[in-house]
Write a protein that holds these residues in place. Structure first.
Motif, short mmCIF file in Angstrom:
data_model
loop_
_atom_site.label_atom_id
_atom_site.label_comp_id
_atom_site.label_asym_id
_atom_site.label_seq_id
_atom_site.Cartn_x
_atom_site.Cartn_y
_atom_site.Cartn_z
N PHE A 69 0.82 -1.21 0.00
CA PHE A 69 0.00 0.00 0.00
C PHE A 69 0.86 1.26 0.00
O PHE A 69 0.57 2.22 -0.73
CB PHE A 69 -0.93 0.01 1.22
N PHE A 70 1.89 1.30 0.80
CA PHE A 70 2.71 2.51 0.90
C PHE A 70 3.45 2.79 -0.40
O PHE A 70 3.58 3.95 -0.82
CB PHE A 70 3.70 2.38 2.07
N ARG A 71 3.94 1.74 -1.08
CA ARG A 71 4.58 1.95 -2.37
C ARG A 71 3.55 2.43 -3.40
O ARG A 71 3.84 3.35 -4.18
CB ARG A 71 5.24 0.65 -2.85
N ALA A 72 2.37 1.81 -3.39
CA ALA A 72 1.33 2.24 -4.32
C ALA A 72 0.92 3.68 -4.05
O ALA A 72 0.68 4.45 -5.00
CB ALA A 72 0.12 1.32 -4.18
N PHE A 73 0.85 4.07 -2.77
CA PHE A 73 0.49 5.45 -2.43
C PHE A 73 1.54 6.43 -2.94
O PHE A 73 1.21 7.48 -3.51
CB PHE A 73 0.34 5.59 -0.92
N MET A 74 2.83 6.11 -2.75
CA MET A 74 3.89 6.99 -3.20
C MET A 74 3.93 7.08 -4.72
O MET A 74 4.16 8.15 -5.29
CB MET A 74 5.24 6.52 -2.65
N ILE A 75 3.70 5.95 -5.39
CA ILE A 75 3.65 5.96 -6.86
C ILE A 75 2.51 6.82 -7.35
O ILE A 75 2.66 7.64 -8.27
CB ILE A 75 3.51 4.51 -7.40
N SER A 76 1.34 6.66 -6.75
CA SER A 76 0.16 7.43 -7.14
C SER A 76 0.37 8.93 -6.91
O SER A 76 0.08 9.75 -7.79
CB SER A 76 -1.06 6.95 -6.35
N THR A 77 0.85 9.29 -5.74
CA THR A 77 1.03 10.70 -5.40
C THR A 77 2.12 11.35 -6.25
O THR A 77 1.96 12.49 -6.72
CB THR A 77 1.38 10.85 -3.91
N THR A 78 3.21 10.63 -6.46
CA THR A 78 4.29 11.15 -7.30
C THR A 78 3.81 11.35 -8.74
O THR A 78 4.11 12.36 -9.37
CB THR A 78 5.49 10.19 -7.28
N GLY A 79 3.06 10.36 -9.26
CA GLY A 79 2.52 10.49 -10.60
C GLY A 79 1.58 11.68 -10.73
O GLY A 79 1.60 12.40 -11.74
N LEU A 80 0.76 11.89 -9.71
CA LEU A 80 -0.18 13.01 -9.72
C LEU A 80 0.54 14.35 -9.82
O LEU A 80 0.20 15.19 -10.66
CB LEU A 80 -1.04 12.97 -8.45
N PHE A 81 1.56 14.55 -8.98
CA PHE A 81 2.24 15.83 -8.97
C PHE A 81 3.18 16.00 -10.16
O PHE A 81 3.38 17.13 -10.63
CB PHE A 81 2.98 16.02 -7.65
N LEU A 82 3.75 14.91 -10.66
CA LEU A 82 4.58 15.01 -11.87
C LEU A 82 3.74 15.47 -13.05
O LEU A 82 4.13 16.37 -13.80
CB LEU A 82 5.24 13.66 -12.18
N PHE A 83 2.57 14.83 -13.22
CA PHE A 83 1.69 15.24 -14.31
C PHE A 83 1.21 16.68 -14.11
O PHE A 83 1.13 17.45 -15.07
CB PHE A 83 0.49 14.31 -14.41
N SER A 84 0.90 17.05 -12.87
CA SER A 84 0.42 18.40 -12.59
C SER A 84 1.46 19.44 -13.00
O SER A 84 1.12 20.50 -13.53
CB SER A 84 0.10 18.54 -11.10
N ILE A 85 2.73 19.13 -12.75
CA ILE A 85 3.81 20.04 -13.14
C ILE A 85 3.88 20.18 -14.65
O ILE A 85 3.94 21.30 -15.19
CB ILE A 85 5.16 19.56 -12.58
N PHE A 86 3.89 19.05 -15.37
CA PHE A 86 3.94 19.08 -16.83
C PHE A 86 2.74 19.83 -17.41
O PHE A 86 2.87 20.66 -18.32
CB PHE A 86 3.99 17.66 -17.40
#
Length: 252
Positions: A159-176
């Motif tokens: 769960f913690f890895r999935a959470f970090m992957i999800s949150t990182t993906g969200l903010f990376l896309f938001s930046i782009f």
């Protein structure tokens, strides 16, 4: 009759500099940082005015619908391999943010009253910045809820890895997305950014790219945490630039 001459002493350089600084400080309004500005805007306008024209209602209803159907969607994801599942989480983590941000941007910028709203105390771009910040927070919580449901149906997932992957993906896309929007705020540019994100991730995952899969599966959570913090800070910085965005020859 001789006229008496008065001698008026000129102020010294130190006095002149102090007076100039006092005038500048009084006349030039200092830019507020992001969070104080957002807080002040929320207090003065209120949630209903910031999400006017029922946009807030559409946002709330859509979030509820996604939350209700996510258990059925997540049950289908359990048929995938672990690396495929993490890749899908990373790919689709910004989907809610994308839908709401595109809706609010196109609805505000393409309105016939755009020029008039740009002259208001809080202009169009400042309203968009507030909404995007709100969308990112709600998207993060919605993604977390979906991951909790996934963990119930598919216990082997970290769960913690999935959470970090999800949150990182969200903010990376938001930046782009935000960077592309500010560089060239046109509909084709936004579509191209979305296409590059989805096409790039699909190609990397479908071709079993070793580096891509290794990052998803083996990157330490501590590194993910650092990436998350950095991307969140960059995202807030870009939102702060959007607050002071003025459509003047495309420069901000």
């Amino acid at each position: 009759m001789s006229k008496e001459k008065f001698y008026v002493p000129l102020p010294g350089q130190v006095t002149m500099q102090k007076q100039i600084q006092a005038i500048v400080q009084e006349g030039v309004k200092q830019k507020e940082s992001f969070f104080p500005f957002i807080k002040s805007m929320y207090k003065q306008l209120g949630f209903r005015h910031l999400f006017s024209n029922y946009a807030w209602l559409v946002f709330a209803l859509f979030t509820v619908i996604i939350s209700l159907i996510s258990p059925f969607f997540m049950y289908g994801l359990t048929k995938y391999k672990m690396e495929e599942l993490y890749a899908l989480i990373f790919l689709f983590s910004p989907i809610l943010y994308l839908i709401f941000s595109m809706y609010t941007y196109m609805s505000k910028v393409r309105k016939t009253t755009f020029e008039v709203e740009m002259t208001c105390k809080y202009n169009v771009y400042q309203i968009i910045a507030f909404r995007m910040f709100t969308f990112s927070i709600f998207s993060m919580f919605t993604n977390t809820f979906a991951l909790v449901v996934l963990n119930i149906f598919y216990e082997p997932i970290d769960f913690f890895r999935a959470f970090m992957i999800s949150t990182t993906g969200l903010f990376l896309f938001s930046i782009f997305f935000l960077y592309a929007l500010m560089r060239n705020h046109s509909f084709p540019t936004i579509i191209s950014t979305v296409f590059i994100w989805f096409a790039g991730n699909i190609v990397l995952s479908s071709t079993n790219n070793e580096l891509y899969l290794e990052i998803l599966m083996q990157l330490p959570l501590f590194i993910y945490g650092l990436v998350f913090v950095c991307t969140a800070l960059v995202y807030v910085k870009l939102l702060n630039r959007l607050i002071y965005f003025y459509q003047k020859k495309g420069v901000y």
